[in-house]
Design an enzyme around this catalytic site. Structure first.
Site: not given
Ligand SMILES: *[C@@H]1O[C@H](CO)[C@@H](O)[C@H](O)[C@H]1NC(C)=O
Length: 469
Positions: A183, A383, A445
């Site tokens: 991320s 995601d 994600h």
């Protein structure tokens, strides 16, 4: 940030004194330019008692204390690679990776214990889970002013941590080293790697970090391309949210020119003043479109289950509950009176107000490739926060020694070792690739959470430099 660097000068003349009789070892390192570093660590038996563990605080300056939890590999720890794992945020602890995604154990359904994780990445790797920067997770600083609020400052602190770690635990120093970050870690990892190279030239007498690769896990690295592709992903991909001719898609696409203009200004000046507005536009307005759907923006196959906290996954609250237990803190050598929170939103805001979020971290990647550092970006395809199309796009656009080869390469199916179709891979360079993009099927994600076997296959082959095809 020269002071942080100077702290570790003279570390080779390491002086260690251990407090005897205490399960918590409290050591002080003598260094030339700064009197001493403290290391308070223990050898916990939680999570994966089958392997050697270390956890506690390494003081990277007089005021900054970084918490780490290290697990040896379940197999051949003497020769297995060393991996640093970071989650993103900015402002979030590595506990998500550890207790929900790829660590040796997972938090249980009550948040009061853990259960073993058979597909942990420590199957074939020694892993450091680090709470970074200071004031994230168990890590803390005595002076708020001192704590990093930008990625470059964070990277210097991580470099200091790593240098001290391999100095104190030299048996891990010669192992191949990899930085894997998820991320917001898409910003961190290139900066950490670049800092390692810069400091190696600057301080040739310090112990060398044996950096081999970076792994960008559903990372935010080059915001312009990634936000440009967000409406395309939401309107054109296999997980499209709307029909491509819908009003939603028309409106969403209409946001791109403003985002592009703001972000180009940010890239050009790399300044706070130019980057803050770009961040508000992209994070506020463009992510806002996704948030309004009520779906889990980390995985659009799901509803957002925990809307209250905005984190969408109930596991995250269980992790907070587990790591906030006094018995757990004591067992880990963490400060018992520090409340554990997975994400520190003040730290998060500070990064936003520095304009850090929209800066272009991909510009550091060509130097890494030239230095022989391999780069892998993998992205779960459901995601919305870090969409796979945007990552593939920045990798295509990047002017590097692999640009032509990457442009001529197409994605090909990736089958795991037990012959399951797990996604696709597009790689330039030798071996498993020196510049590689992997799309992970049916994963969000936190791809290792959704696809534990496939992502273990991926990381094992990447670390061993074995081709995925
Ligand atoms: C965890 O909570 C459950 C439900 O309250 C309880 O049955 C169990 O004994 C607890 N376990 C520990 C280790 O405290």
């Amino acid at each position: 940030m020269r002071t942080a660097a100077s702290l570790v000068l003279g570390l080779l003349a390491l002086l260690v004194s251990t407090t005897s009789g205490s399960p918590l070892s409290d050591e002080r390192f003598a260094a030339t330019l700064l009197p001493e570093h403290s290391l308070r660590f223990t050898e916990p038996q939680l999570c994966d008692p089958s392997v050697k563990q270390l956890s506690g605080y390494l003081d990277i300056s007089d005021t900054k204390h970084l918490f780490f939890w290290f697990f040896e590999s379940r197999n051949d720890p003497e020769n297995a690679p060393l991996v640093l794992w970071l989650n993103g945020g900015p402002g979030c602890s590595s506990s998500t990776g550890l207790l929900m995604e790829l660590g040796p154990c997972k938090v249980n359904e009550f948040g009061n214990d853990t259960i073993p994780h058979p597909h942990s990445w420590n199957t074939n790797a020694n892993i450091i889970f680090l709470d970074s920067p200071a004031n994230v997770g168990y890590s803390y600083s005595d002076s708020v002013l001192d704590a990093p609020t930008t990625t470059p400052a964070t990277a210097v602190d991580v470099w200091t941590f790593l240098t001290l770690f391999i100095s104190r635990f030299p048996k891990y120093a010669s192992l191949p080293f990899h930085v894997a970050a998820e991320s917001y870690g898409g910003h961190y990892a290139p900066h950490i790697a670049h800092t390692i190279l810069e400091k190696r030239a600057e301080y040739p007498t310090l112990p060398e970090i044996n950096l081999k690769s970076i792994v960008l896990a559903n990372g935010l690295t080059e915001p312009l391309s990634q936000f440009e592709e967000l409406p395309e992903w939401a309107c054109e991909s296999e997980w499209a949210l709307w029909d491509t001719d819908s009003k939603e898609c028309k409106d969403f696409r209409a946001m791109v020119p403003a985002m592009r203009q703001l972000t180009k200004a940010c890239y050009a000046s790399n300044s706070r003043v130019a980057c803050v507005p770009a961040g508000f536009y992209a994070f506020g307005r463009m992510y806002g479109v996704i948030r309004q759907t009520g779906l889990n923006h980390y995985d659009v196959r799901r509803e957002c289950e925990d809307t209250e906290s905005g984190t969408c996954y109930p596991e995250l609250r269980l992790i907070d509950a587990y790591l906030d237990r006094t018995d757990v803190k004591l067992a880990l050598g963490a400060l018992p009176d520090r409340e554990f929170k997975g994400c520190n939103m003040e730290v998060n805001q500070k990064f936003h107000f520095q304009g850090d979020v929209m800066k272009n971290s991909a510009r550091l990647v060509p130097d890494l490739l030239n230095a022989g550092i391999r780069v892998l970006a993998y992205v779960g395809n459901t995601d919305a926060v870090c969409n796979w199309m945007g990552v593939e796009k920045w990798m295509e656009k990047l002017e590097s020694k692999f640009q032509v080869e990457f442009a001529l390469t197409r994605r090909v199916p990736w089958f795991t070792k037990d012959s399951k179709l797990a996604g696709s891979v597009r790689a330039a360079g030798a071996g498993a690739g020196e510049y590689a993009f992997v799309k992970v099927h049916d994963a969000g994600h936190m791809a290792p959470y959704d696809q534990p076997e496939a992502t273990l296959d991926l990381i094992q082959r990447w670390l061993a430099d074995e081709s995925l095809v």
